[in-house]
Design a protein around this motif. Structure first.
Motif, PDB file in Angstrom:
ATOM      1  N   ILE A 183       0.843  -1.200   0.000  1.00 59.24           N
ATOM      2  CA  ILE A 183       0.000   0.000   0.000  1.00 59.24           C
ATOM      3  C   ILE A 183       0.878   1.250   0.000  1.00 59.24           C
ATOM      4  O   ILE A 183       0.701   2.161  -0.821  1.00 59.24           O
ATOM      5  N   ASP A 184       1.828   1.278   0.917  1.00 61.76           N
ATOM      6  CA  ASP A 184       2.680   2.466   1.052  1.00 61.76           C
ATOM      7  C   ASP A 184       3.494   2.757  -0.204  1.00 61.76           C
ATOM      8  O   ASP A 184       3.541   3.893  -0.678  1.00 61.76           O
ATOM      9  N   ILE A 185       4.136   1.716  -0.774  1.00 60.71           N
ATOM     10  CA  ILE A 185       4.980   1.959  -1.937  1.00 60.71           C
ATOM     11  C   ILE A 185       4.150   2.275  -3.166  1.00 60.71           C
ATOM     12  O   ILE A 185       4.545   3.106  -3.985  1.00 60.71           O
ATOM     13  N   CYS A 186       2.983   1.658  -3.305  1.00 61.74           N
ATOM     14  CA  CYS A 186       2.130   1.957  -4.464  1.00 61.74           C
ATOM     15  C   CYS A 186       1.637   3.397  -4.444  1.00 61.74           C
ATOM     16  O   CYS A 186       1.622   4.070  -5.484  1.00 61.74           O
ATOM     17  N   LEU A 187       1.233   3.875  -3.275  1.00 64.07           N
ATOM     18  CA  LEU A 187       0.769   5.260  -3.179  1.00 64.07           C
ATOM     19  C   LEU A 187       1.910   6.240  -3.431  1.00 64.07           C
ATOM     20  O   LEU A 187       1.744   7.232  -4.149  1.00 64.07           O
ATOM     21  N   LEU A 188       3.092   5.945  -2.873  1.00 60.35           N
ATOM     22  CA  LEU A 188       4.262   6.783  -3.122  1.00 60.35           C
ATOM     23  C   LEU A 188       4.619   6.786  -4.608  1.00 60.35           C
ATOM     24  O   LEU A 188       4.916   7.838  -5.184  1.00 60.35           O
ATOM     25  N   CYS A 189       4.557   5.626  -5.216  1.00 59.75           N
ATOM     26  CA  CYS A 189       4.892   5.506  -6.636  1.00 59.75           C
ATOM     27  C   CYS A 189       3.934   6.331  -7.495  1.00 59.75           C
ATOM     28  O   CYS A 189       4.367   7.058  -8.391  1.00 59.75           O
ATOM     29  N   ALA A 190       2.639   6.219  -7.230  1.00 57.07           N
ATOM     30  CA  ALA A 190       1.653   6.992  -7.985  1.00 57.07           C
ATOM     31  C   ALA A 190       1.898   8.491  -7.814  1.00 57.07           C
ATOM     32  O   ALA A 190       1.838   9.246  -8.796  1.00 57.07           O
ATOM     33  N   GLN A 191       2.195   8.909  -6.608  1.00 54.89           N
ATOM     34  CA  GLN A 191       2.458  10.328  -6.354  1.00 54.89           C
ATOM     35  C   GLN A 191       3.718  10.792  -7.086  1.00 54.89           C
ATOM     36  O   GLN A 191       3.736  11.874  -7.681  1.00 54.89           O
ATOM     37  N   ALA A 192       4.763   9.975  -7.029  1.00 55.44           N
ATOM     38  CA  ALA A 192       6.026  10.346  -7.680  1.00 55.44           C
ATOM     39  C   ALA A 192       5.843  10.481  -9.192  1.00 55.44           C
ATOM     40  O   ALA A 192       6.356  11.427  -9.807  1.00 55.44           O
ATOM     41  N   MET A 193       5.117   9.549  -9.775  1.00 58.73           N
ATOM     42  CA  MET A 193       4.877   9.637 -11.222  1.00 58.73           C
ATOM     43  C   MET A 193       4.019  10.850 -11.575  1.00 58.73           C
ATOM     44  O   MET A 193       4.265  11.516 -12.578  1.00 58.73           O
ATOM     45  N   ALA A 194       3.013  11.141 -10.755  1.00 57.51           N
ATOM     46  CA  ALA A 194       2.125  12.277 -11.025  1.00 57.51           C
ATOM     47  C   ALA A 194       2.888  13.600 -11.015  1.00 57.51           C
ATOM     48  O   ALA A 194       2.562  14.507 -11.782  1.00 57.51           O
ATOM     49  N   ARG A 195       3.908  13.685 -10.179  1.00 60.41           N
ATOM     50  CA  ARG A 195       4.681  14.938 -10.118  1.00 60.41           C
ATOM     51  C   ARG A 195       5.964  14.876 -10.942  1.00 60.41           C
ATOM     52  O   ARG A 195       6.792  15.779 -10.878  1.00 60.41           O
ATOM     53  N   GLU A 196       6.110  13.778 -11.705  1.00 57.28           N
ATOM     54  CA  GLU A 196       7.280  13.583 -12.558  1.00 57.28           C
ATOM     55  C   GLU A 196       8.579  13.699 -11.768  1.00 57.28           C
ATOM     56  O   GLU A 196       9.521  14.370 -12.173  1.00 57.28           O
ATOM     57  N   SER A 197       8.611  13.010 -10.637  1.00 59.12           N
ATOM     58  CA  SER A 197       9.784  13.022  -9.773  1.00 59.12           C
ATOM     59  C   SER A 197      11.008  12.467 -10.499  1.00 59.12           C
ATOM     60  O   SER A 197      10.904  11.522 -11.285  1.00 59.12           O
ATOM     61  N   ARG A 198      12.150  13.022 -10.210  1.00 55.08           N
ATOM     62  CA  ARG A 198      13.399  12.517 -10.773  1.00 55.08           C
ATOM     63  C   ARG A 198      13.705  11.112 -10.263  1.00 55.08           C
ATOM     64  O   ARG A 198      14.541  10.411 -10.808  1.00 55.08           O
ATOM     65  N   PHE A 199      13.031  10.686  -9.197  1.00 52.77           N
ATOM     66  CA  PHE A 199      13.257   9.368  -8.612  1.00 52.77           C
ATOM     67  C   PHE A 199      12.204   8.340  -9.023  1.00 52.77           C
ATOM     68  O   PHE A 199      12.176   7.230  -8.509  1.00 52.77           O
ATOM     69  N   SER A 200      11.336   8.707  -9.970  1.00 53.99           N
ATOM     70  CA  SER A 200      10.255   7.809 -10.386  1.00 53.99           C
ATOM     71  C   SER A 200      10.761   6.448 -10.845  1.00 53.99           C
ATOM     72  O   SER A 200      10.166   5.421 -10.509  1.00 53.99           O
ATOM     73  N   ASP A 201      11.837   6.423 -11.614  1.00 53.65           N
ATOM     74  CA  ASP A 201      12.360   5.139 -12.091  1.00 53.65           C
ATOM     75  C   ASP A 201      12.728   4.226 -10.926  1.00 53.65           C
ATOM     76  O   ASP A 201      12.364   3.049 -10.904  1.00 53.65           O
ATOM     77  N   ALA A 202      13.456   4.758  -9.968  1.00 57.68           N
ATOM     78  CA  ALA A 202      13.890   3.964  -8.812  1.00 57.68           C
ATOM     79  C   ALA A 202      12.697   3.529  -7.964  1.00 57.68           C
ATOM     80  O   ALA A 202      12.641   2.389  -7.485  1.00 57.68           O
ATOM     81  N   ILE A 203      11.737   4.424  -7.791  1.00 59.41           N
ATOM     82  CA  ILE A 203      10.550   4.093  -6.997  1.00 59.41           C
ATOM     83  C   ILE A 203       9.718   3.038  -7.725  1.00 59.41           C
ATOM     84  O   ILE A 203       9.212   2.101  -7.098  1.00 59.41           O
ATOM     85  N   CYS A 204       9.592   3.152  -9.046  1.00 58.73           N
ATOM     86  CA  CYS A 204       8.862   2.152  -9.824  1.00 58.73           C
ATOM     87  C   CYS A 204       9.538   0.783  -9.713  1.00 58.73           C
ATOM     88  O   CYS A 204       8.857  -0.241  -9.600  1.00 58.73           O
ATOM     89  N   LYS A 205      10.851   0.756  -9.740  1.00 55.45           N
ATOM     90  CA  LYS A 205      11.578  -0.517  -9.605  1.00 55.45           C
ATOM     91  C   LYS A 205      11.304  -1.135  -8.247  1.00 55.45           C
ATOM     92  O   LYS A 205      11.000  -2.332  -8.138  1.00 55.45           O
TER      93      LYS A 205
END
Length: 104
Positions: free
Chosen positions: A42-64
């Motif tokens: 739950i925690d990582i999925c919500l963080l991942c969705a948020q990171a992608m929505a804001r086009e975070s520079r860490f999106s790739d690492a969070i998605c992995k």
């Protein structure tokens, strides 16, 4: 990384399925890491969705990382016959696939 709405939605669906599985498992015995994996997922999925929505520079690492956690949760919940566990495992597998494609 461009915003990938399909992957964001997969993360949100996975978090919801994990929340439902976690809720259903309260008070039930488990011989593996379900429902504990659901909390992590739950925690990582919500963080991942948020990171992608804001086009975070860490999106790739969070998605992995999200794909790895979803794989683990799919394995744990998939080992149970409960409908909520099977639905959770399926949502986790879909999210892992989507996140892995984003991280590539």
């Amino acid at each position: 990384m461009a915003i990938n709405h399909e992957c964001i939605e997969a993360c949100q669906r996975c978090a919801t399925a994990c929340e439902q599985c976690l809720n259903a498992m309260i008070g039930m015995d488990s011989d593996n890491n379900c429902p504990h994996c659901c909390r992590e997922c739950i925690d990582i999925c919500l963080l991942c969705a948020q990171a992608m929505a804001r086009e975070s520079r860490f999106s790739d690492a969070i998605c992995k990382l999200c794909a790895d956690v979803c794989d683990w949760c799919a394995q744990q919940c998939g080992a149970h016959d409960h409908d909520h566990c099977q639905q959770c495992a399926e949502a986790c597998r879909h999210c892992a696939e989507s996140c892995r494609a984003m991280a590539a």
